[in-house]
Scaffold this motif. Structure first.
Motif, short mmCIF file in Angstrom:
data_model
loop_
_atom_site.label_atom_id
_atom_site.label_comp_id
_atom_site.label_asym_id
_atom_site.label_seq_id
_atom_site.Cartn_x
_atom_site.Cartn_y
_atom_site.Cartn_z
N ALA A 202 0.83 -1.22 0.00
CA ALA A 202 0.00 0.00 0.00
C ALA A 202 0.86 1.26 0.00
O ALA A 202 0.42 2.32 -0.45
CB ALA A 202 -0.93 0.00 1.21
N ARG A 203 2.11 1.12 0.48
CA ARG A 203 3.01 2.29 0.54
C ARG A 203 3.73 2.52 -0.79
O ARG A 203 4.42 3.54 -0.94
CB ARG A 203 4.02 2.11 1.67
N PHE A 204 3.62 1.59 -1.72
CA PHE A 204 4.25 1.77 -3.03
C PHE A 204 3.39 2.71 -3.86
O PHE A 204 2.25 2.41 -4.19
CB PHE A 204 4.40 0.42 -3.75
N GLU A 205 3.94 3.88 -4.17
CA GLU A 205 3.15 4.94 -4.81
C GLU A 205 3.37 5.02 -6.31
O GLU A 205 2.77 5.84 -7.00
CB GLU A 205 3.48 6.30 -4.17
N GLY A 206 4.26 4.18 -6.86
CA GLY A 206 4.45 4.17 -8.30
C GLY A 206 5.37 5.25 -8.83
O GLY A 206 5.49 5.43 -10.04
N ARG A 207 6.04 5.99 -7.94
CA ARG A 207 6.97 7.02 -8.42
C ARG A 207 8.26 6.42 -8.96
O ARG A 207 8.95 7.03 -9.77
CB ARG A 207 7.26 8.02 -7.30
N SER A 208 8.60 5.22 -8.51
CA SER A 208 9.68 4.44 -9.12
C SER A 208 9.05 3.17 -9.68
O SER A 208 7.87 2.90 -9.45
CB SER A 208 10.74 4.08 -8.07
N SER A 209 9.82 2.40 -10.42
CA SER A 209 9.28 1.16 -10.96
C SER A 209 9.07 0.16 -9.82
O SER A 209 9.74 0.22 -8.78
CB SER A 209 10.24 0.57 -11.99
N LEU A 210 8.15 -0.76 -10.02
CA LEU A 210 7.94 -1.81 -9.03
C LEU A 210 9.22 -2.62 -8.86
O LEU A 210 9.58 -3.01 -7.73
CB LEU A 210 6.79 -2.72 -9.45
N ARG A 211 9.91 -2.85 -9.95
CA ARG A 211 11.17 -3.61 -9.89
C ARG A 211 12.17 -2.92 -8.98
O ARG A 211 12.80 -3.54 -8.13
CB ARG A 211 11.74 -3.77 -11.29
N SER A 212 12.33 -1.61 -9.15
CA SER A 212 13.27 -0.87 -8.30
C SER A 212 12.85 -0.93 -6.84
O SER A 212 13.69 -1.08 -5.94
CB SER A 212 13.35 0.59 -8.76
N TRP A 213 11.56 -0.82 -6.59
CA TRP A 213 11.06 -0.87 -5.22
C TRP A 213 11.33 -2.24 -4.61
O TRP A 213 11.75 -2.34 -3.45
CB TRP A 213 9.58 -0.55 -5.20
N LEU A 214 11.12 -3.31 -5.37
CA LEU A 214 11.38 -4.65 -4.86
C LEU A 214 12.87 -4.86 -4.58
O LEU A 214 13.24 -5.52 -3.60
CB LEU A 214 10.87 -5.71 -5.84
N TYR A 215 13.72 -4.30 -5.43
CA TYR A 215 15.16 -4.37 -5.15
C TYR A 215 15.51 -3.63 -3.87
O TYR A 215 16.38 -4.04 -3.11
CB TYR A 215 15.98 -3.82 -6.32
N THR A 216 14.82 -2.52 -3.62
CA THR A 216 15.04 -1.79 -2.38
C THR A 216 14.68 -2.66 -1.18
O THR A 216 15.45 -2.77 -0.21
CB THR A 216 14.19 -0.51 -2.36
N VAL A 217 13.52 -3.30 -1.24
CA VAL A 217 13.08 -4.16 -0.13
C VAL A 217 14.05 -5.33 0.04
O VAL A 217 14.45 -5.67 1.16
CB VAL A 217 11.65 -4.66 -0.38
N ALA A 218 14.44 -5.97 -1.08
CA ALA A 218 15.34 -7.12 -1.01
C ALA A 218 16.71 -6.72 -0.46
O ALA A 218 17.31 -7.44 0.35
CB ALA A 218 15.49 -7.75 -2.39
N THR A 219 17.22 -5.57 -0.88
CA THR A 219 18.54 -5.12 -0.41
C THR A 219 18.50 -4.84 1.09
O THR A 219 19.42 -5.24 1.82
CB THR A 219 18.98 -3.86 -1.18
N ARG A 220 17.47 -4.16 1.55
CA ARG A 220 17.36 -3.88 2.99
C ARG A 220 17.24 -5.18 3.79
O ARG A 220 17.81 -5.31 4.88
CB ARG A 220 16.17 -2.97 3.25
N THR A 221 16.51 -6.14 3.25
CA THR A 221 16.40 -7.44 3.92
C THR A 221 17.76 -8.11 4.03
O THR A 221 18.12 -8.65 5.08
CB THR A 221 15.42 -8.35 3.15
N CYS A 222 18.53 -8.08 2.94
CA CYS A 222 19.86 -8.69 2.95
C CYS A 222 20.80 -7.96 3.91
O CYS A 222 21.60 -8.60 4.60
CB CYS A 222 20.46 -8.68 1.54
#
Length: 350
Positions: free
Chosen positions: A73-93
């Motif tokens: 719900a916090r994904f606002e579409g200002r970046s690509s979904l792919r970029s956002w998922l990489y952000t989440v994955a990187t923070r998790t790592c």
């Protein structure tokens, strides 16, 4: 290394108006699964580069996708979904790196041994680097050059070099040099400044340049014809199965190394490697069977050792071969049956 992003995947799975994104935001888990499906493999490979372990990458990706689902719900579409998922994955790592530290190879722990060490016992208190199946790289960009770049980014030497970097430097290097993120985008991922990102990049590149060879395996393999590559892989397997030390030595460079995580001892140079091979795997271990495979963008051989009690050859090690010219310059034998399932390999052979 250049950007390896898949714009086709971006177009296929992103955009605020994507029907699956709209449904997923409304709580449709099936739509979310469809949305992330084209990106799972590349995200998994990214987690492996960050963590050095296929099993850790499994855990990180699962956790990252759960975080993404809960925070969609916090994904606002200002970046690509792919970029956002990489952000989440990187923070998790980065969270996992903070808890688990870096992974090692035997060369990181001490000097090589001149002669075979009989009865070498596994070190269980070390977090070891693991192999990555080439099947995890499938489904990437259609451009062959892009596939080479993707494979370079999981080569053993590169991933091992990454393990010598702090988490923030590791993330900055991968996001910028491999995935093509800007310094500003990386700063947002890591909640820091662009200046700090550029500083981290400079330090990271220096370490990787010192630890990893300037010539990648993809460059070497592109200059090696398929016939010679098959000869090397088949020759290695045949020499092991027949106990043929002369056949094995003929495949090796003068400065060859052989390591076997989780064993601490490793060997450098033709004399030391030949002594180890002759005294242990070629004579002492028993009957071998092998299957050609691919790991870390490199040729590999899965080895099975005969167990008379089981009446079969049981999974023993994934042997990743690093080549120079038409010979083997490094053998890294990842010992343990746990490595076989990610490669889609059986636990035993007749």
């Amino acid at each position: 290394m250049s950007e390896i992003s898949s714009r086709a995947a971006d177009r296929a799975a992103e955009g605020a108006g994507d029907p699956d994104l709209v449904r997923a935001r409304a709580g449709d888990g099936t739509a979310f699964t469809r949305l992330v499906a084209p990106l799972r493999r590349e995200l998994h490979a990214h987690c492996y580069r960050m963590l050095g372990s296929t099993h850790d990458a499994d855990d990180a990706l699962q956790d990252a996708l759960l975080r993404a689902w809960r925070g969609l719900a916090r994904f606002e579409g200002r970046s690509s979904l792919r970029s956002w998922l990489y952000t989440v994955a990187t923070r998790t790592c980065l969270d996992l790196i903070g808890n688990r530290g870096r992974r090692a190879l035997p060369v990181d722990l001490g000097p090589s041994s001149d002669r075979a060490v009989v009865g070498d016992a596994p070190l269980t208190d070390v977090a070891w680097l693991g192999p990555y199946p080439d099947t995890g790289l499938a489904g990437g960009p259609a451009d062959p050059d892009a596939r080479y770049e993707q494979r370079e980014a999981v080569e053993l030497a590169f991933v091992a070099a990454l393990q010598h970097l702090p988490g923030n430097q590791r993330a900055a290097l991968l996001l910028f040099d491999v995935l093509g993120f800007s310094a500003a985008e990386i700063a947002a991922v890591m909640d820091t400044s662009a200046a700090s990102v550029n500083s981290a990049l400079a330090r990271a590149r220096k370490v990787v340049a010192e630890k990893a060879p300037s010539r990648t395996q993809q460059q070497t393999l592109r200059k090696l014809d398929d016939t010679r590559l098959r000869e090397v892989v088949t020759g290695y397997s045949t020499a092991l199965e027949r106990g043929d030390i002369d056949g094995l030595v003929a495949l090796l460079t003068e400065d060859v190394t052989w390591s076997m995580p989780p064993m601490a001892h490793w060997y450098r140079g033709l004399d030391a490697v030949a002594d180890f091979a002759l005294r242990i795997p070629l004579t002492r271990c028993g009957s071998w069977r092998s299957v050609a495979t691919g790991a870390n963008g490199q040729p590999a051989v899965a080895c099975y050792l005969r167990d008379d009690d089981a009446g079969a050859h049981l999974a023993w090690s994934i042997n990743v071969l690093t080549l120079r010219g038409g010979r083997i310059a490094e053998i890294t034998s990842f010992v343990g049956p746990e490595h076989f399932a990610p490669f889609g390999l059986p636990a035993s052979l007749p």
